[in-house]
Design a protein around this motif. Sequence first.
Motif, PDB file in Angstrom:
ATOM      1  N   UNK A 252       0.803  -1.219   0.000  1.00 54.89           N
ATOM      2  CA  UNK A 252       0.000   0.000   0.000  1.00 54.89           C
ATOM      3  C   UNK A 252       0.840   1.275   0.000  1.00 54.89           C
ATOM      4  N   UNK A 253       1.981   1.266   0.683  1.00 54.76           N
ATOM      5  CA  UNK A 253       2.829   2.462   0.654  1.00 54.76           C
ATOM      6  C   UNK A 253       3.337   2.735  -0.752  1.00 54.76           C
ATOM      7  N   UNK A 254       3.734   1.657  -1.419  1.00 57.08           N
ATOM      8  CA  UNK A 254       4.265   1.801  -2.779  1.00 57.08           C
ATOM      9  C   UNK A 254       3.202   2.357  -3.721  1.00 57.08           C
ATOM     10  N   UNK A 255       1.960   1.841  -3.627  1.00 61.22           N
ATOM     11  CA  UNK A 255       0.921   2.316  -4.556  1.00 61.22           C
ATOM     12  C   UNK A 255       0.577   3.779  -4.259  1.00 61.22           C
ATOM     13  N   UNK A 256       0.657   4.177  -2.975  1.00 59.72           N
ATOM     14  CA  UNK A 256       0.423   5.602  -2.650  1.00 59.72           C
ATOM     15  C   UNK A 256       1.445   6.494  -3.340  1.00 59.72           C
ATOM     16  N   UNK A 257       2.695   6.068  -3.303  1.00 57.92           N
ATOM     17  CA  UNK A 257       3.758   6.837  -3.962  1.00 57.92           C
ATOM     18  C   UNK A 257       3.482   6.889  -5.469  1.00 57.92           C
ATOM     19  N   UNK A 258       3.121   5.742  -6.050  1.00 58.02           N
ATOM     20  CA  UNK A 258       2.857   5.699  -7.490  1.00 58.02           C
ATOM     21  C   UNK A 258       1.672   6.593  -7.865  1.00 58.02           C
ATOM     22  N   UNK A 259       0.603   6.508  -7.067  1.00 58.87           N
ATOM     23  CA  UNK A 259      -0.575   7.335  -7.361  1.00 58.87           C
ATOM     24  C   UNK A 259      -0.256   8.818  -7.233  1.00 58.87           C
ATOM     25  N   UNK A 260       0.584   9.167  -6.247  1.00 55.64           N
ATOM     26  CA  UNK A 260       0.874  10.589  -6.025  1.00 55.64           C
ATOM     27  C   UNK A 260       1.558  11.194  -7.249  1.00 55.64           C
ATOM     28  N   UNK A 261       2.284  10.377  -8.022  1.00 57.68           N
ATOM     29  CA  UNK A 261       2.935  10.916  -9.221  1.00 57.68           C
ATOM     30  C   UNK A 261       2.118  10.658 -10.483  1.00 57.68           C
ATOM     31  N   UNK A 262       1.347   9.550 -10.528  1.00 55.25           N
ATOM     32  CA  UNK A 262       0.642   9.195 -11.769  1.00 55.25           C
ATOM     33  C   UNK A 262      -0.712   9.888 -11.902  1.00 55.25           C
ATOM     34  N   UNK A 263      -1.393  10.090 -10.771  1.00 56.58           N
ATOM     35  CA  UNK A 263      -2.765  10.615 -10.834  1.00 56.58           C
ATOM     36  C   UNK A 263      -2.758  12.089 -11.224  1.00 56.58           C
ATOM     37  N   UNK A 264      -3.629  12.470 -12.185  1.00 57.36           N
ATOM     38  CA  UNK A 264      -3.723  13.906 -12.497  1.00 57.36           C
ATOM     39  C   UNK A 264      -5.063  14.497 -12.065  1.00 57.36           C
ATOM     40  N   UNK A 265      -6.116  13.657 -12.012  1.00 60.21           N
ATOM     41  CA  UNK A 265      -7.416  14.218 -11.649  1.00 60.21           C
ATOM     42  C   UNK A 265      -8.399  13.111 -11.283  1.00 60.21           C
ATOM     43  N   UNK A 266      -9.335  13.459 -10.390  1.00 60.07           N
ATOM     44  CA  UNK A 266     -10.484  12.583 -10.133  1.00 60.07           C
ATOM     45  C   UNK A 266     -11.740  13.443 -10.335  1.00 60.07           C
ATOM     46  N   UNK A 267     -12.597  12.984 -11.238  1.00 58.93           N
ATOM     47  CA  UNK A 267     -13.876  13.647 -11.487  1.00 58.93           C
ATOM     48  C   UNK A 267     -14.955  12.686 -11.020  1.00 58.93           C
ATOM     49  N   UNK A 268     -15.687  13.086  -9.985  1.00 56.87           N
ATOM     50  CA  UNK A 268     -16.694  12.192  -9.421  1.00 56.87           C
ATOM     51  C   UNK A 268     -18.051  12.810  -9.704  1.00 56.87           C
ATOM     52  N   UNK A 269     -19.000  12.034 -10.208  1.00 62.82           N
ATOM     53  CA  UNK A 269     -20.254  12.671 -10.589  1.00 62.82           C
ATOM     54  C   UNK A 269     -21.496  11.900 -10.181  1.00 62.82           C
ATOM     55  N   UNK A 270     -22.596  12.632 -10.027  1.00 65.71           N
ATOM     56  CA  UNK A 270     -23.912  12.025  -9.816  1.00 65.71           C
ATOM     57  C   UNK A 270     -24.870  12.723 -10.772  1.00 65.71           C
ATOM     58  N   UNK A 271     -25.949  12.020 -11.116  1.00 68.20           N
ATOM     59  CA  UNK A 271     -26.928  12.569 -12.051  1.00 68.20           C
ATOM     60  C   UNK A 271     -28.222  12.804 -11.293  1.00 68.20           C
ATOM     61  N   UNK A 272     -28.841  13.965 -11.508  1.00 63.02           N
ATOM     62  CA  UNK A 272     -30.064  14.302 -10.771  1.00 63.02           C
ATOM     63  C   UNK A 272     -31.168  14.728 -11.724  1.00 63.02           C
ATOM     64  N   UNK A 273     -32.418  14.415 -11.339  1.00 61.17           N
ATOM     65  CA  UNK A 273     -33.564  14.880 -12.118  1.00 61.17           C
ATOM     66  C   UNK A 273     -33.761  16.362 -11.870  1.00 61.17           C
ATOM     67  N   UNK A 274     -34.044  17.112 -12.925  1.00 61.06           N
ATOM     68  CA  UNK A 274     -34.244  18.558 -12.758  1.00 61.06           C
ATOM     69  C   UNK A 274     -35.689  18.856 -12.396  1.00 61.06           C
ATOM     70  N   UNK A 275     -35.896  19.931 -11.643  1.00 57.93           N
ATOM     71  CA  UNK A 275     -37.269  20.335 -11.321  1.00 57.93           C
ATOM     72  C   UNK A 275     -37.667  21.573 -12.115  1.00 57.93           C
ATOM     73  N   UNK A 276     -36.678  22.309 -12.656  1.00 55.22           N
ATOM     74  CA  UNK A 276     -37.025  23.541 -13.390  1.00 55.22           C
ATOM     75  C   UNK A 276     -37.390  23.255 -14.846  1.00 55.22           C
ATOM     76  N   UNK A 277     -36.793  22.230 -15.443  1.00 51.58           N
ATOM     77  CA  UNK A 277     -37.146  21.833 -16.814  1.00 51.58           C
ATOM     78  C   UNK A 277     -37.133  20.318 -16.818  1.00 51.58           C
ATOM     79  N   UNK A 278     -37.465  19.719 -17.958  1.00 49.69           N
ATOM     80  CA  UNK A 278     -37.353  18.262 -18.055  1.00 49.69           C
ATOM     81  C   UNK A 278     -35.881  17.901 -18.186  1.00 49.69           C
TER      82      UNK A 278
END
Length: 372
Positions: A252-278
């Motif tokens: 786990x320590x090794x993968x943390x080091x690898x991720x700290x240099x390899x990772x550039x971004x995390x985009x986390x998303x959820x989808x929601x129904x709108x109430x103002x329009x369809x």
Amino acid sequence: MSTMQIDRLLDTVVRTGASDLHLTVGRQPTIRLHGGLRNLQTKVLESDDMVGLMKSITPERNQQELQEEGGTDFGFAYGDAARFRVSVFRQRGDIAIVLRQIPNRLLTFEQIGLPEMCRDLVRRPRGLFLVTGPTGSGKTTSLATMIEYVNTYMDRHIDTMEDPIEYYHEHKKSIVNQREVGNDVPSFAEALRRALRQDPDVILVGEMRDLETIEAAVRAAETGHLVFGTLHTTGAAKTIDRLVDAFPVSQQNQIRVQLSTALISVLSQVLLGRVDTKGMVAAYEFLVITPAIANLIRDNKSFRIDSAIQTGKRYGMQLLDDHLWSLYSKGMIAAEEMIDKSKNPTDLSNKVHSAGGTLSRPELEDTGEDAD
């Protein structure tokens, strides 16, 4: 029920713009429209109907898998009108089918509201870009939009591994090779291992679901490729923990080091129904890896990432709950749905009350007062 029937059902899905079609014994065919379920005014499906429907669309290979495994997934094109991702499975000894419509038209960054900074990030020559969120949160659409941007504006060899292929990409300025797991190649890990011999610039890994795939994706990102991957996690910090936890403690320590240099971004998303329009709207949590955040990952301090996102607004970073709150404040989404999809429901419930709002479902009230 003849194949004519499935055509009529699929026509309805395409015409109404429904996201899914549910077929199961003892109920009328049902579509999911703007997040809610709606029965179609046809007959209630019986066992024989379901067998007929299944046979009319399921390839031989998948019918066999259904027999042996009790379930199968595949993609199919419905003429030029649309593509569908299909899941056929057994339940109570009968067959059930769910078809997810995949829009033919690829959308732009603006249309799906992707953070502006994503444009710069997809121009990077290397690194790991993760798009995460629950099933049906639009990850595939966001990735397809980014891949299409690269395809249109840059000359790259793009290699994708998908299960199944959803959006089809034409070759534009880039070359796009799309491999379907289970059809073109047996597994994600195998596809990734081979991909590195195919002179790729950009690699899309449909799902990073096991240790072998995660390792291969991180290695590819380290060796000078831009790698897009998806995980079913909500939130940036949780995504990083989930990747690290996939490894044995000794690594786990090794993968943390690898991720700290390899990772550039995390985009986390959820989808929601709108109430103002369809229609639907996406809410994003967006983490860009700065040197300070790389240090937090390396030093196992992911619990401090959320506050780092808050101070990283100039990079376009934002927390999911902040984006949800801004959509709610603009009157685009309902308070209940905001709280359902949030990371800290109690905080947001309190915020709604402080702002003088009310919640219509008693179970969302944890203040001890009755909801009015």
